[in-house]
Every structure is written in structure tokens, then in C-alpha cells.
Design an enzyme around this catalytic site. Structure first.
Site, PDB file in Angstrom:
ATOM      1  N   ASN A   6     105.167  90.569  74.211  1.00  0.00           N
ATOM      2  CA  ASN A   6     104.002  91.135  73.520  1.00  0.00           C
ATOM      3  C   ASN A   6     102.775  90.835  74.368  1.00  0.00           C
ATOM      4  OD1 ASN A   6     101.919  91.818  71.820  1.00  0.00           O
ATOM      5  ND2 ASN A   6     102.317  90.186  70.335  1.00  0.00           N
ATOM      6  N   LYS A   8      99.813  91.891  73.889  1.00  0.00           N
ATOM      7  CA  LYS A   8      98.586  91.852  73.084  1.00  0.00           C
ATOM      8  C   LYS A   8      97.502  92.702  73.759  1.00  0.00           C
ATOM      9  CE  LYS A   8     100.141  87.466  71.276  1.00  0.00           C
ATOM     10  NZ  LYS A   8      99.823  86.260  70.540  1.00  0.00           N
ATOM     11  N   HIS A  76     102.439  92.125  63.032  1.00  0.00           N
ATOM     12  CA  HIS A  76     102.176  90.878  63.754  1.00  0.00           C
ATOM     13  C   HIS A  76     101.095  90.082  63.014  1.00  0.00           C
ATOM     14  CE1 HIS A  76     100.775  88.156  66.875  1.00  0.00           C
ATOM     15  NE2 HIS A  76     101.965  88.315  67.423  1.00  0.00           N
ATOM     16  N   GLU A  78      98.561  88.588  63.964  1.00  0.00           N
ATOM     17  CA  GLU A  78      97.177  88.890  64.353  1.00  0.00           C
ATOM     18  C   GLU A  78      96.687  90.154  63.647  1.00  0.00           C
ATOM     19  OE1 GLU A  78      97.896  88.660  68.547  1.00  0.00           O
ATOM     20  OE2 GLU A  78      98.127  86.487  68.374  1.00  0.00           O
ATOM     21  N   GLU A 142     107.736  84.367  63.262  1.00  0.00           N
ATOM     22  CA  GLU A 142     106.674  83.783  64.074  1.00  0.00           C
ATOM     23  C   GLU A 142     105.800  82.903  63.189  1.00  0.00           C
ATOM     24  OE1 GLU A 142     105.981  86.292  67.831  1.00  0.00           O
ATOM     25  OE2 GLU A 142     104.758  87.140  66.252  1.00  0.00           O
ATOM     26  N   GLY A 148     100.300  81.070  70.221  1.00  0.00           N
ATOM     27  CA  GLY A 148      99.182  80.859  71.139  1.00  0.00           C
ATOM     28  C   GLY A 148      98.593  79.463  71.091  1.00  0.00           C
ATOM     29  N   SER A 178     104.742  80.494  71.078  1.00  0.00           N
ATOM     30  CA  SER A 178     104.713  79.585  72.228  1.00  0.00           C
ATOM     31  C   SER A 178     106.078  79.396  72.883  1.00  0.00           C
ATOM     32  CB  SER A 178     104.099  78.240  71.838  1.00  0.00           C
ATOM     33  OG  SER A 178     102.752  78.417  71.413  1.00  0.00           O
TER      34      SER A 178
HETATM   35  P1  PGA Z   1     102.684  83.279  72.073  1.00  0.00           P
HETATM   36  O1  PGA Z   1     102.616  84.619  71.187  1.00  0.00           O
HETATM   37  O2  PGA Z   1     104.023  83.285  72.769  1.00  0.00           O
HETATM   38  O3  PGA Z   1     101.536  83.405  73.027  1.00  0.00           O
HETATM   39  O4  PGA Z   1     102.553  82.132  71.146  1.00  0.00           O
HETATM   40  C1  PGA Z   1     103.728  85.071  70.471  1.00  0.00           C
HETATM   41  C2  PGA Z   1     103.359  86.302  69.689  1.00  0.00           C
HETATM   42  O5  PGA Z   1     102.220  86.348  69.185  1.00  0.00           O
HETATM   43  O6  PGA Z   1     104.149  87.248  69.569  1.00  0.00           O
END
Ligand code: PGA
Length: 220
Positions: A6, A8, A76, A78, A142, A148, A178
Site C-alpha cells: 500500500n 498510500k 483502510h 486512514e 490491521e 506506521g 509495520s
Molecule cells: P505500515 O502500513 O506498514 O506503514 O504500518 C500498513 C498499512 O497501512 O496498510
């Protein structure tokens, strides 16, 4: 085993550097065509439930399919946190995308406050209640507190959550939050972890390839 990157709202790596990799990439909209042209299995990060209409800033499943896109992320954290995505809109997006012929990775997961209040299972139950099994539906667990942040669920925490999710809905479940080359093996070795949704580490070609190699090693 499914590994998905992803990107983003980052431009991301040169798609050609990933050519031949057994993985999904979900770049920002402006790079979808580059990824498709490089032969990568390409997903959008969002998809609307209508085929067209007055929905500024949205994109539809037929438009993505026309571009050669294979699927989309939906829900997601976010999107839920910053853009008002709800369980209801996640359901609408997921159903429309699947009906149109896209594949979907639908994301679920609890916040830190919810985990600390012992509400993880309630949250997952609520988020999953609006989804139905479909051959082209994959879930991503997640935990929001692990995205993140550098904090990762332990392999045991991931396994417990994945087993619980699968008891509610029959679908492969990816772990996200992460995931890095140095923790991927422990997570992916869990029996109910069917892959990973990788954010930050998917922006670096070497890290993403290393995670894909780990997945391939565990699968064989
Ligand atoms: P990250 O993001 O690996 O940077 O924690 C995962 C995600 O948001 O899909």
C-alpha cells in the site's frame, strides 16, 4: 500467501523495479497505469459504489477496470479515520467492487483505546458484520495502533485476531501494521496469517522484495 504493498499518498518506487514479483501493489491513482503497464497486479486504494455520477474526488469500479486494475483496497483505517469511511460505506464499496468484477482487500482492525478496553473482538465483529464471503474478497487485519508506528502485533496477537476473524467470515486474512523484513517471517509463519499488507516497507524496493521472498520461503 498474498503480499500487497500500500503506497498510500506516496509516489512509490519505479514499477519496473518490481517486475516479475509475485505481489500486489496499490499505488496512488496517478501511478495505476504505470503499474499496470509494468505487468504488476495493481489495486486502487479506494473505489466508489456508483458506476458514475456527481461524486467529486471518487473513482468507480468500471473506470478502474478500464485501466486494467485488478482490485481495490476498501476501508483502510486512514480512510475511516480521516475521510469519514464507515462500516456502511465499506459495505457499499466492497459489494459494488466485487459485483463489477474487481477483487477487494477489505481492512478491519481496532484502535489502541479499543484494544486496551478489551473491545477488539466487538470491533472486529461490528466491522465484519457488513461483509459477506465472496471468492474475490480478502480481509486485512490491521490493528490501527500498529500502522506506521513501528509497533507490530506479536505473531500470537495476529494469530488470535486472524482466527477470530475467520470464525466470523470465511476469507483469507492478511496482517498489516509495520510489517518489515525483520518481523515478516514470524508473522507469516502463523497458520491463520495468509499474507501481509505492507505500507512503509513497500516503498523501498529491497524491503518489499525481502518480504516477498520471506513469504515465498514460508509457502514452500
Ligand atoms: P505500515 O502500513 O506498514 O506503514 O504500518 C500498513 C498499512 O497501512 O496498510
Amino acid at each position: 500467501m498474498i503480499i500487497a504493498g500500500n503506497w498510500k499518498m506516496f509516489r512509490g518506487p519505479d514499477p519496473h523495479a518490481l517486475a516479475g514479483l509475485d505481489a500486489i501493489v496499490a499505488p496512488p491513482f496517478t501511478r495505476l497505469r504505470d503499474c499496470v503497464d509494468a505487468g504488476l497486479t495493481t489495486y486502487a486504494q479506494n473505489v466508489h459504489w456508483e458506476a458514475d455520477g456527481a461524486y467529486t474526488g471518487e473513482i468507480s469500479a468500471p473506470m478502474l477496470l478500464e485501466l486494467g486494475v485488478t482490485g481495490s483496497l476498501v476501508g483502510h483505517s486512514e480512510r475511516r479515520l480521516y475521510f469519514g469511511e464507515t462500516d456502511e460505506t465499506v459495505a457499499l464499496r466492497t459489494r459494488a467492487a466485487l459485483d463489477a468484477g474487481l477483487r477487494v482487500i477489505a481492512c478491519v482492525g481496532e484502535t489502541l483505546a479499543e484494544r486496551e478496553a478489551n473491545e477488539t473482538e466487538d470491533v472486529l465483529r461490528r466491522q465484519l458484520s457488513v461483509l459477506e464471503p465472496h471468492p474475490h474478497l480478502v480481509l486485512a487485519y490491521e490493528p490501527v495502533w500498529a500502522i506506521g508506528t513501528g509497533l507490530t502485533a506479536t505473531p500470537e496477537m495476529a494469530q488470535d485476531a486472524h482466527a477470530f476473524i475467520k470464525s466470523l467470515l470465511d476469507a483469507p486474512v492478511l496482517y498489516g501494521g509495520s510489517v518489515k523484513p525483520d518481523n515478516a517471517a514470524g508473522l507469516l509463519a502463523q497458520p491463520d496469517v495468509d499474507g501481509a499488507l505492507v505500507g512503509g516497507a513497500s516503498l523501498d524496493v529491497d524491503s518489499f522484495k525481502a518480504i516477498c521472498q520471506t513469504a515465498a520461503r514460508i509457502r514452500s
